[in-house]
Write a protein that holds these residues in place. Structure first.
Motif, short mmCIF file in Angstrom:
data_model
loop_
_atom_site.label_atom_id
_atom_site.label_comp_id
_atom_site.label_asym_id
_atom_site.label_seq_id
_atom_site.Cartn_x
_atom_site.Cartn_y
_atom_site.Cartn_z
N PHE A 64 0.43 -6.02 -23.75
CA PHE A 64 0.36 -4.81 -23.20
C PHE A 64 -0.26 -5.08 -21.40
O PHE A 64 -0.57 -3.84 -21.02
N GLN A 65 0.24 -6.04 -20.85
CA GLN A 65 -0.83 -6.11 -19.44
C GLN A 65 0.48 -5.94 -18.60
O GLN A 65 1.32 -6.74 -18.23
N LEU A 66 0.28 -5.57 -17.72
CA LEU A 66 1.21 -4.69 -16.89
C LEU A 66 0.57 -4.57 -15.98
O LEU A 66 0.02 -3.14 -15.39
N THR A 67 0.37 -4.99 -14.44
CA THR A 67 -0.32 -4.43 -13.20
C THR A 67 -0.05 -3.86 -11.68
O THR A 67 1.35 -4.41 -11.65
N ILE A 68 0.56 -3.43 -11.88
CA ILE A 68 0.78 -2.46 -10.95
C ILE A 68 0.11 -2.47 -9.71
O ILE A 68 0.70 -0.93 -8.37
N ASN A 69 -1.11 -2.45 -9.38
CA ASN A 69 -1.77 -2.18 -8.09
C ASN A 69 -2.27 -2.93 -7.33
O ASN A 69 -3.68 -2.83 -6.25
N LYS A 70 -1.85 -4.08 -7.25
CA LYS A 70 -1.93 -5.44 -6.16
C LYS A 70 -0.68 -5.83 -5.97
O LYS A 70 -0.89 -7.10 -5.37
N GLY A 71 -0.31 -5.27 -4.88
CA GLY A 71 1.32 -5.02 -4.36
C GLY A 71 2.34 -5.83 -5.22
O GLY A 71 2.47 -6.12 -6.29
N PRO A 72 3.86 -5.93 -4.91
CA PRO A 72 4.74 -6.21 -5.49
C PRO A 72 4.99 -7.34 -5.63
O PRO A 72 5.33 -7.48 -7.24
N LEU A 73 4.27 -8.73 -5.38
CA LEU A 73 4.44 -9.72 -5.56
C LEU A 73 3.56 -9.95 -7.25
O LEU A 73 4.01 -10.27 -7.77
N VAL A 74 2.73 -9.47 -6.91
CA VAL A 74 1.64 -9.61 -8.35
C VAL A 74 2.12 -8.46 -9.45
O VAL A 74 2.58 -9.03 -11.01
N PHE A 75 2.72 -6.99 -8.84
CA PHE A 75 3.62 -6.51 -9.98
C PHE A 75 4.83 -7.15 -10.78
O PHE A 75 5.04 -7.26 -12.04
N TRP A 115 13.41 -13.22 -6.74
CA TRP A 115 12.53 -12.33 -6.51
C TRP A 115 11.05 -13.56 -6.61
O TRP A 115 10.43 -13.38 -5.57
N ILE A 116 10.20 -13.62 -7.43
CA ILE A 116 8.85 -13.95 -7.24
C ILE A 116 8.93 -15.64 -6.66
O ILE A 116 7.75 -15.60 -5.69
N SER A 117 10.33 -15.98 -6.44
CA SER A 117 10.48 -17.37 -5.88
C SER A 117 10.71 -17.52 -4.98
O SER A 117 10.16 -18.56 -4.13
N LEU A 118 11.34 -16.30 -4.23
CA LEU A 118 11.49 -16.34 -2.81
C LEU A 118 10.28 -16.07 -2.03
O LEU A 118 9.58 -15.63 -1.13
N LYS A 119 9.29 -15.01 -2.87
CA LYS A 119 7.48 -14.31 -2.38
C LYS A 119 7.00 -15.36 -2.58
O LYS A 119 5.84 -14.57 -2.10
N ARG A 120 7.01 -16.39 -3.25
CA ARG A 120 6.20 -17.55 -3.42
C ARG A 120 5.40 -17.50 -2.44
O ARG A 120 5.98 -17.80 -1.18
#
Length: 428
Positions: free
Chosen positions: A167-178, A351-356
């Motif tokens: 139940f953990q979804l982080t939505i307020n720390k930027g697109p990469l973290v999201f 997307w995550i790989s592109l933004k790492r």
């Protein structure tokens, strides 16, 4: 230190599969997802497919007479009653060498229309073998069952305490973290389905490769019928069978049998084959099989779902579990949602790989497909070539159908170029 190194290795394997084979991986997963609701697409887009369920079924002989009236020189190759009561039966009719799908109202007996191609057929062919013939397509798809399992296992090994992140979804720390959080959340919730899809896919591989004689055990051979009947000149064998009598005999052999598929004799000396459901849970239609002489209706061979050996039972539960149709529309919709989730893992992983946040050459190496872009492109190109050939030569697809399919693929090609060419160049 060793565990950290192993975690890095597991992560590299997971990322390698997700990036190097991402185009083909997405096609396989997404086509299977669409295949789960492809009959519902037929209902939505082909009005002639729709029927209103009733308590009583029409006579099969009456249906055959209606088919013969519209296709006097045709022959029935195969007859399939869809699982959904709101859809027509589909009768494969061959006339002058061309295949047509007759759309038959099982309740009224009317032939409501016909089609050369259905959504169900298109997406099943795409998912089964990418339209690539000679078993190459089948095994190409089935290899991804192993890759899906490897990707699944490596993710669990490098993702610490994944079972606590339901139940953990982080939505307020930027697109990469999201997107990292979303990728993990969807992956965790998809664990049972990822495991199910990969295991059933591996079973398909074992069956098709006949490893351990599985295919020989699970697929019973067809018996021969006595070749004693001679047809009159111009008489067509598949129109000459008394299907109602044959079904009555089959239902005496297997009490409670609901007929689903009928395979008329292809030539004198060949049996009439019927299958269906009988209340045994999970198994597909052909777990119950009855082979009959098409003129004397003598029973030649019977297979009952409740008497299956273990190998055959496993083989007959694979399809309902893989595509989720064992529980009707409810389970199909659940399978569709989680199929979308697994397909999205490929996209969010890219997307995550592109933004790492990796610098210099390490970053370029992490996101580069290398020579695998040519493998993806070659297989994708072969898919398109064989697909268009089959659509035109086998299915006689209409100009409208070809146009819609072409637009869909152009959109896919555009998105692929954007991700793997434009975005990669910008990242470098």
């Amino acid at each position: 230190m060793s565990f950290k190194l192993n975690k890095k290795l597991f992560f590299r394997i997971h990322s390698w599969i997700g990036i190097k084979l991402s185009i083909l991986f997405f096609i396989v997963c997404f086509s299977g997802t669409l295949a789960t609701l492809s009959h519902e697409m037929d209902w939505l887009f082909i009005p002639e497919m729709r029927v209103t369920p009733q308590d009583k079924l029409a006579s099969k002989n009456e249906i055959v007479r209606n088919i013969q009236a519209q296709f006097p020189n045709g022959r029935i190759q195969f007859w399939s009653a869809t699982e959904e009561p709101y859809l027509c039966d589909i009768v494969y009719i061959i006339e002058e060498g061309e295949l047509t799908y007759g759309l038959v109202n099982r309740y009224t007996g009317a032939l409501q229309g016909h089609a050369n191609l259905t959504f169900a057929r298109f997406f099943r062919d795409l998912h089964y073998y990418l339209f690539i013939p000679f078993q190459v397509g089948h095994f190409t798809v089935l290899i991804f069952a192993f890759l899906l399992l490897i990707s699944f296992v490596t993710a669990l090994l490098f993702y610490k305490k994944w079972y606590k992140k339901l139940f953990q979804l982080t939505i307020n720390k930027g697109p990469l973290v999201f997107f990292r959080s979303l990728h993990r959340l969807v992956g965790v919730w998809s664990v049972p389905f990822t495991l199910l899809f990969s295991i059933t896919g591996i079973w398909y591989f074992i069956e098709r490769a006949n490893i351990g004689g599985v295919s020989d055990i699970a697929n019973t051979s067809s018996p021969e019928a006595a070749d004693t009947v001679r047809l009159a000149e111009g008489q067509i064998l598949s129109y000459s069978v008394n299907y109602d009598s044959a079904i009555a005999v089959a239902q005496r052999e297997i009490p409670g049998l609901v007929i689903k598929d009928i395979l008329p004799p292809s030539a004198p000396g060949k049996p009439l084959y019927v299958n269906g459901t009988s209340g045994v849970p999970l198994v597909r239609n052909r777990a119950n099989r009855v082979y009959l002489d098409p003129f004397t209706y003598e029973v030649l061979k019977v297979q009952r779902a409740e008497s299956l050996n273990t190998v055959t039972w496993l083989n007959d539960i694979a399809d309902p579990l893989h595509f989720g149709y064992w529980g009707g529309l409810t389970t199909k919709f659940i399978w569709f949602i989680f199929g979308l989730g697994i397909s999205s893992l490929i996209l969010t992983g890219i997307w995550i790989s592109l933004k790492r946040k990796v610098k210099g050459k390490a970053k370029q190496k992490a996101i580069k497909m290398g020579g695998w872009i040519y493998v993806n492109t070659f297989v994708y190109g072969a898919l398109l070539v064989f697909m268009y050939f089959m659509l035109i030569d086998r299915y006689n697809a209409s100009a409208m159908a070809l146009a819609v399919i072409t637009v869909g693929w152009l959109v896919f090609i555009g998105l692929t170029w954007y991700i793997f060419v434009y975005r990669l160049r910008r990242m470098r």
